[in-house]
Design a protein around this motif. Structure first.
Motif, PDB file in Angstrom:
ATOM      1  N   TRP A  57      10.735 -16.292  -9.023  1.00  0.00           N
ATOM      2  CA  TRP A  57      12.276 -16.612  -8.825  1.00  0.00           C
ATOM      3  C   TRP A  57      12.838 -15.168  -8.406  1.00  0.00           C
ATOM      4  O   TRP A  57      13.730 -15.114  -7.450  1.00  0.00           O
ATOM      5  CB  TRP A  57      13.029 -17.032 -10.051  1.00  0.00           C
ATOM      6  N   ASN A  58      12.885 -14.151  -9.045  1.00  0.00           N
ATOM      7  CA  ASN A  58      13.414 -12.912  -9.029  1.00  0.00           C
ATOM      8  C   ASN A  58      12.967 -12.159  -7.734  1.00  0.00           C
ATOM      9  O   ASN A  58      13.758 -11.656  -7.123  1.00  0.00           O
ATOM     10  CB  ASN A  58      13.029 -11.770  -9.805  1.00  0.00           C
ATOM     11  N   ALA A  59      11.763 -12.450  -7.184  1.00  0.00           N
ATOM     12  CA  ALA A  59      11.333 -12.062  -5.857  1.00  0.00           C
ATOM     13  C   ALA A  59      11.933 -12.566  -4.704  1.00  0.00           C
ATOM     14  O   ALA A  59      11.986 -12.408  -3.785  1.00  0.00           O
ATOM     15  CB  ALA A  59       9.960 -12.121  -5.937  1.00  0.00           C
ATOM     16  N   PHE A  60      11.940 -14.252  -4.870  1.00  0.00           N
ATOM     17  CA  PHE A  60      12.033 -14.990  -3.705  1.00  0.00           C
ATOM     18  C   PHE A  60      13.247 -15.889  -3.805  1.00  0.00           C
ATOM     19  O   PHE A  60      13.447 -16.580  -2.877  1.00  0.00           O
ATOM     20  CB  PHE A  60      10.829 -15.654  -3.246  1.00  0.00           C
ATOM     21  N   ASN A  61      13.822 -16.280  -4.946  1.00  0.00           N
ATOM     22  CA  ASN A  61      14.772 -17.125  -5.203  1.00  0.00           C
ATOM     23  C   ASN A  61      13.982 -18.478  -4.963  1.00  0.00           C
ATOM     24  O   ASN A  61      12.879 -18.508  -5.302  1.00  0.00           O
ATOM     25  CB  ASN A  61      16.050 -17.144  -4.403  1.00  0.00           C
ATOM     26  N   SER A  62      14.719 -19.328  -4.207  1.00  0.00           N
ATOM     27  CA  SER A  62      13.852 -20.814  -3.973  1.00  0.00           C
ATOM     28  C   SER A  62      13.226 -20.791  -2.606  1.00  0.00           C
ATOM     29  O   SER A  62      12.651 -21.752  -2.251  1.00  0.00           O
ATOM     30  CB  SER A  62      14.887 -21.629  -3.990  1.00  0.00           C
ATOM     31  N   ASP A  93      12.216 -22.586  -8.855  1.00  0.00           N
ATOM     32  CA  ASP A  93      12.776 -23.465  -8.054  1.00  0.00           C
ATOM     33  C   ASP A  93      12.351 -23.422  -6.667  1.00  0.00           C
ATOM     34  O   ASP A  93      12.179 -22.354  -5.905  1.00  0.00           O
ATOM     35  CB  ASP A  93      14.596 -22.970  -8.332  1.00  0.00           C
ATOM     36  N   GLY A  94      12.512 -24.249  -5.858  1.00  0.00           N
ATOM     37  CA  GLY A  94      12.171 -24.526  -4.390  1.00  0.00           C
ATOM     38  C   GLY A  94      10.704 -25.173  -4.057  1.00  0.00           C
ATOM     39  O   GLY A  94      10.515 -25.287  -2.986  1.00  0.00           O
ATOM     40  N   TRP A  95      10.212 -25.858  -4.960  1.00  0.00           N
ATOM     41  CA  TRP A  95       8.942 -26.196  -4.681  1.00  0.00           C
ATOM     42  C   TRP A  95       9.027 -27.925  -4.352  1.00  0.00           C
ATOM     43  O   TRP A  95       8.342 -28.551  -3.792  1.00  0.00           O
ATOM     44  CB  TRP A  95       7.918 -26.217  -5.871  1.00  0.00           C
ATOM     45  N   TRP A 311       8.899 -17.314 -28.898  1.00  0.00           N
ATOM     46  CA  TRP A 311       9.459 -15.785 -28.714  1.00  0.00           C
ATOM     47  C   TRP A 311      10.781 -15.965 -27.979  1.00  0.00           C
ATOM     48  O   TRP A 311      11.097 -17.035 -27.180  1.00  0.00           O
ATOM     49  CB  TRP A 311       8.399 -15.313 -27.485  1.00  0.00           C
ATOM     50  N   ASN A 312      11.542 -14.842 -28.418  1.00  0.00           N
ATOM     51  CA  ASN A 312      12.770 -14.655 -27.657  1.00  0.00           C
ATOM     52  C   ASN A 312      12.519 -14.278 -26.108  1.00  0.00           C
ATOM     53  O   ASN A 312      11.533 -13.477 -25.751  1.00  0.00           O
ATOM     54  CB  ASN A 312      13.579 -13.555 -28.132  1.00  0.00           C
ATOM     55  N   ASP A 313      13.283 -14.914 -25.139  1.00  0.00           N
ATOM     56  CA  ASP A 313      13.016 -14.571 -23.916  1.00  0.00           C
ATOM     57  C   ASP A 313      14.426 -13.907 -23.073  1.00  0.00           C
ATOM     58  O   ASP A 313      15.385 -14.855 -22.912  1.00  0.00           O
ATOM     59  CB  ASP A 313      12.598 -15.666 -23.043  1.00  0.00           C
ATOM     60  N   PRO A 314      14.390 -12.695 -23.088  1.00  0.00           N
ATOM     61  CA  PRO A 314      15.678 -12.048 -22.334  1.00  0.00           C
ATOM     62  C   PRO A 314      15.487 -12.047 -20.792  1.00  0.00           C
ATOM     63  O   PRO A 314      16.208 -11.397 -20.233  1.00  0.00           O
ATOM     64  CB  PRO A 314      15.395 -10.567 -22.767  1.00  0.00           C
ATOM     65  N   ASP A 315      14.634 -12.811 -20.212  1.00  0.00           N
ATOM     66  CA  ASP A 315      14.578 -13.061 -18.954  1.00  0.00           C
ATOM     67  C   ASP A 315      13.304 -12.230 -18.116  1.00  0.00           C
ATOM     68  O   ASP A 315      13.023 -11.367 -18.863  1.00  0.00           O
ATOM     69  CB  ASP A 315      15.780 -12.929 -18.153  1.00  0.00           C
ATOM     70  N   MET A 316      13.059 -12.749 -17.023  1.00  0.00           N
ATOM     71  CA  MET A 316      12.013 -12.170 -16.348  1.00  0.00           C
ATOM     72  C   MET A 316      12.255 -10.495 -16.088  1.00  0.00           C
ATOM     73  O   MET A 316      13.296 -10.063 -15.745  1.00  0.00           O
ATOM     74  CB  MET A 316      11.720 -12.828 -15.025  1.00  0.00           C
ATOM     75  N   LEU A 317      11.321  -9.811 -15.921  1.00  0.00           N
ATOM     76  CA  LEU A 317      11.346  -8.394 -15.301  1.00  0.00           C
ATOM     77  C   LEU A 317      11.892  -8.367 -13.954  1.00  0.00           C
ATOM     78  O   LEU A 317      11.861  -9.046 -13.075  1.00  0.00           O
ATOM     79  CB  LEU A 317       9.966  -7.723 -15.413  1.00  0.00           C
ATOM     80  N   TYR A 318      12.747  -7.259 -13.831  1.00  0.00           N
ATOM     81  CA  TYR A 318      13.416  -6.862 -12.456  1.00  0.00           C
ATOM     82  C   TYR A 318      12.756  -5.639 -11.693  1.00  0.00           C
ATOM     83  O   TYR A 318      13.366  -4.962 -10.983  1.00  0.00           O
ATOM     84  CB  TYR A 318      14.828  -6.974 -12.454  1.00  0.00           C
ATOM     85  N   ILE A 319      11.614  -5.293 -12.503  1.00  0.00           N
ATOM     86  CA  ILE A 319      11.223  -4.017 -11.877  1.00  0.00           C
ATOM     87  C   ILE A 319      10.838  -4.169 -10.383  1.00  0.00           C
ATOM     88  O   ILE A 319       9.973  -5.128 -10.054  1.00  0.00           O
ATOM     89  CB  ILE A 319       9.796  -3.551 -12.831  1.00  0.00           C
ATOM     90  N   GLY A 320      11.186  -3.271  -9.829  1.00  0.00           N
ATOM     91  CA  GLY A 320      10.956  -3.355  -8.363  1.00  0.00           C
ATOM     92  C   GLY A 320      12.082  -3.482  -7.412  1.00  0.00           C
ATOM     93  O   GLY A 320      12.160  -3.629  -6.165  1.00  0.00           O
ATOM     94  N   SER A 321      13.378  -3.876  -7.936  1.00  0.00           N
ATOM     95  CA  SER A 321      14.406  -3.998  -7.377  1.00  0.00           C
ATOM     96  C   SER A 321      15.495  -3.436  -7.742  1.00  0.00           C
ATOM     97  O   SER A 321      15.636  -3.052  -9.178  1.00  0.00           O
ATOM     98  CB  SER A 321      14.906  -5.569  -7.505  1.00  0.00           C
ATOM     99  N   GLY A 322      16.447  -3.329  -7.193  1.00  0.00           N
ATOM    100  CA  GLY A 322      17.985  -2.587  -7.340  1.00  0.00           C
ATOM    101  C   GLY A 322      17.968  -1.319  -8.227  1.00  0.00           C
ATOM    102  O   GLY A 322      17.160  -0.424  -8.046  1.00  0.00           O
ATOM    103  N   MET A 347       7.003 -11.232 -17.619  1.00  0.00           N
ATOM    104  CA  MET A 347       6.963 -11.903 -16.337  1.00  0.00           C
ATOM    105  C   MET A 347       7.405 -11.202 -15.167  1.00  0.00           C
ATOM    106  O   MET A 347       8.588 -11.006 -15.217  1.00  0.00           O
ATOM    107  CB  MET A 347       7.633 -13.305 -16.248  1.00  0.00           C
ATOM    108  N   ILE A 348       6.495 -10.607 -14.402  1.00  0.00           N
ATOM    109  CA  ILE A 348       6.920  -9.645 -13.258  1.00  0.00           C
ATOM    110  C   ILE A 348       7.716 -10.617 -12.175  1.00  0.00           C
ATOM    111  O   ILE A 348       7.552 -11.924 -12.120  1.00  0.00           O
ATOM    112  CB  ILE A 348       5.379  -9.359 -12.436  1.00  0.00           C
ATOM    113  N   GLY A 349       8.779  -9.931 -11.574  1.00  0.00           N
ATOM    114  CA  GLY A 349       9.574 -10.560 -10.972  1.00  0.00           C
ATOM    115  C   GLY A 349       9.672  -9.980  -9.507  1.00  0.00           C
ATOM    116  O   GLY A 349      10.821 -10.063  -8.822  1.00  0.00           O
ATOM    117  N   MET A 350       8.602  -9.342  -8.988  1.00  0.00           N
ATOM    118  CA  MET A 350       8.758  -8.716  -7.614  1.00  0.00           C
ATOM    119  C   MET A 350       7.856  -9.155  -6.954  1.00  0.00           C
ATOM    120  O   MET A 350       6.690  -9.866  -7.131  1.00  0.00           O
ATOM    121  CB  MET A 350       8.515  -7.154  -7.822  1.00  0.00           C
TER     122      MET A 350
END
Ligand code: GLA
Length: 639
Positions: A57-62, A93-95, A311-322, A347-350
């Protein structure tokens, strides 16, 4: 006190009949405060430690396809990251192309996923792709929605690969198809994880343009992100429970992860730990510093709501962007270190095909990954909190500590770490190992550092434990389940940083707290965040929770439970005294006198030899029982 209890036992009285002069009969009412003698947080599925991997998701959206998924999977394997634990490859999303009519079987967008093509019209299977991922030693994750329609359809319809066809064909979510879809995704297609989003039960009221235009069927919204009052919490929970039941049914080997994506709405703080394996605590992360702070804040005071299995999930990593790209390594390191301290799913997101060596060194820092994956499963607990500097301490399986000191601000400054913050003795050496440079230093009492703007210092710390013969409960939040946390009116937590997400505008009146976690159970703090204090005496350790609560504590072979109990000074005086009870596997072991605001604490001691589950019940009694803050100060399990 002890004598009184043994007299009751000697008299052979049932717990239900026990009473103390001046208080209502204790445990007389069967209900949520009655001890269960069991661990009731979710134990289904496969998440003894936080799941790790990569998500599209963070890398490509859908805008996804098979090449992107497999290309990234290959980097996880070739780089050695999969050996560190990054195993889940999640297709977000997108499959999907459509829901086939009339039998309702889901159809994959085979133009993007050619290996999914099967003979016949509208026939497809992800099995070849999941087989490939499994052959690479990886696991496969898929994405759906709890409603009839997806987040993309409702909120980002300009994004690629939206479902196609008639209105019925475009109903790709689980609603009305839970058994069919879960069986398809897990039994037939072989997935190991499902993320279940919640947009379909949020955005399709009858009067919305999307419904009025005939594009989608109306579904009465159950979730209102801005109003817990307008959210049907039991109905939302029941829908998510249906999925949990289907997953357990279709995966007799329990090798699955159930990821709940409700962005902290619908009071998930209270119930997701009983239903799923990971649960989002905030709206989407974006590659912005300010947004990262919001997501961090939604988990950083919630250590007691995470435990092995959930586990608590503060969402995926955005390392590699912005703000976390290769030009912002300080920020990227902070994001990573903090997520690991919080036991977040990493969860890597790049797009890993483009990863630089410096970013790879962050994601591949084995010592920091090991903190996240530590088998004790203790999310870090805040030791020092402010809007600028925060110190988090995490107790590891070995009894040693990890500590992170985080500078949220734009100013460099001096920060101090004390042995007390680590629950170590101030008169003995503490050895710190910097988890980036691996340099070792040591101190006694306290030490200081210069911290750069946005920097996180992260160390493991070896010292002499202040409590040599056991653990404080706040050192083992992974062993404590606030089964009933006393919150009767779920209220959004006002302490979470209110960033303006990139997708929102600054029209209207502002951004408001959304996450219903205010007043929940806290480690080493009162439920609204103050330090623990009873009758003017401050305690730096214990559990703060509201009255009318029940906690389950796993006892790891300890022989005694000890705590000083009373109404916390953050309460207001009421005519509702609180009685504290300690149970061992369902049997009453110790009970306090009724405690009023401002009264010195009672010391409770219970023999827990051979007990598996210790339960701590605090009952408000009196004329108008109130959910007042109470303290289990210095609560500990010892030998
Ligand atoms: C929601 C979720 C995101 C992502 C998108 C996909 O916004 O919170 O994580 O899955 O939907 O559309």
């Amino acid at each position: 006190m002890k004598k009184w209890i043994s007299r009751q036992y000697a008299a052979g009285l049932a717990i239900a009949a026990i009473s103390v002069a001046g208080m209502a009969p204790a445990a007389a009412i069967a209900g949520p405060l009655s001890p269960t003698g069991r661990w009731t947080a979710n134990a289904q599925g496969n998440a003894p430690v936080p799941p790790m991997g990569w998500s599209s998701w963070n890398a490509f959206n859908s805008d996804i396809d098979e090449q992107k998924i497999l290309g990234n999977a290959k980097v996880l394997v070739d780089s050695g990251l999969s050996r560190l634990g990054y195993r889940y490859v999640d297709i977000d999303d997108g499959w999907w192309l459509k829901r086939r009519q009339p039998d309702g079987r889901m159809v994959i967008r085979t133009s993007s996923f050619p290996s999914a093509r099967l003979p016949g019209k509208d026939n497809s299977s992800f099995r070849p792709l999941t087989d490939r991922l499994h052959a690479m030693g990886l696991k496969a994750g898929i994405y759906s929605d709890i409603g009839r329609n997806s987040c993309g359809q409702i909120y980002t319809s300009n994004f690629a690969n939206q479902p196609e066809g008639t209105q019925a064909e475009r109903e790709v979510g689980l609603y009305g198809h839970v058994a069919q879809d879960i069986s398809l995704y897990f039994k037939e297609w072989g997935f190991d994880l499902i993320k279940v989003d919640g947009c379909g039960i949020r955005g399709l009221a009858a009067d919305t343009p999307l419904v009025r235009s005939g594009r989608y069927r109306a579904l009465k919204p159950l979730v209102d992100m801005d109003s817990l009052g307008r959210t049907d919490i039991p109905a939302v929970r029941a829908l998510y429970q249906q999925v949990a039941d289907a997953l357990a049914r279709d995966n007799p080997d329990h090798d699955y992860v159930y990821s709940i994506c409700l962005w902290g709405s619908a009071n998930v703080r209270e119930w997701a730990k009983d239903v799923g394996n990971i649960s989002r605590t905030s709206d989407d992360i974006s590659p912005s510093w300010s947004r990262m702070l919001s997501n961090l804040d939604s988990v950083s005071t919630r250590a007691l709501y995470a435990e092995p299995g959930t586990w608590n999930d503060p969402d995926m990593l955005y390392i590699g962007s912005g703000d976390f790209d290769a030009d912002h390594l300080t920020e990227a390191r902070s994001h990573f270190a903090l997520w690991a301290m919080m036991d977040a799913p990493l969860m890597i997101g790049m797009d890993m095909r483009k990863v630089s060596p410096a970013l790879m060194a962050i994601l591949g820092n084995a010592d920091i990954v090991a903190l996240d994956q530590d088998p004790a499963g203790n999310q870090a607990v805040p030791a020092f909190m402010s809007g600028d500097i925060q110190t988090f301490v995490k107790t590891l399986n070995t009894g040693e500590k990890a500590v992170a000191i985080f500078n949220r601000s734009l100013n460099p400054r001096k920060v101090t770490l004390t042995a007390e913050q680590l629950k170590y003795r101030p008169d003995a050496d503490v050895v710190l190992t910097d988890l980036w440079s691996k340099a070792k230093t040591h101190f006694r009492g306290q030490t200081s550092f210069r911290i750069k703007p946005h920097q996180t210092l992260i160390f493991t710390a070896k010292g002499t434990r202040r409590l040599p013969n056991g653990l404080y409960l706040s050192e083992q939040p992974g062993m404590v389940n606030p089964a009933v946390d006393g919150v009767t009116v779920p209220t959004p937590d006002p302490t979470i940083h209110r960033s303006v997400p990139g997708w929102a505008s600054t029209t209207g009146t502002g951004v408001y707290p959304q996450y219903g976690g205010w007043g929940g159970a806290q480690a080493d703090r009162a439920p609204y965040g103050q330090s623990l204090s009873i009758a003017g005496h401050a305690y730096d350790t214990g559990i703060g929770i509201l009255a009318n609560s029940r906690m389950e504590v796993r006892n790891n072979g300890f022989t005694q439970f000890v705590a000083s109990v009373g109404v916390d000074d953050s309460a207001l005086p009421t005519d509702s005294p609180v009685v504290f009870e300690v149970y061992g596997d369902g049997k009453l072991l110790a009970q306090s006198q009724p405690k009023h605001f401002g009264e010195a604490p009672d010391r409770l001691k219970a023999d827990v030899r051979g007990v598996s589950i210790v339960e701590l019940v605090a009952r408000a009694t009196g004329k108008s029982p109130a959910p007042e803050p109470i303290a289990w100060a210095n609560a500990r399990l010892i030998h």
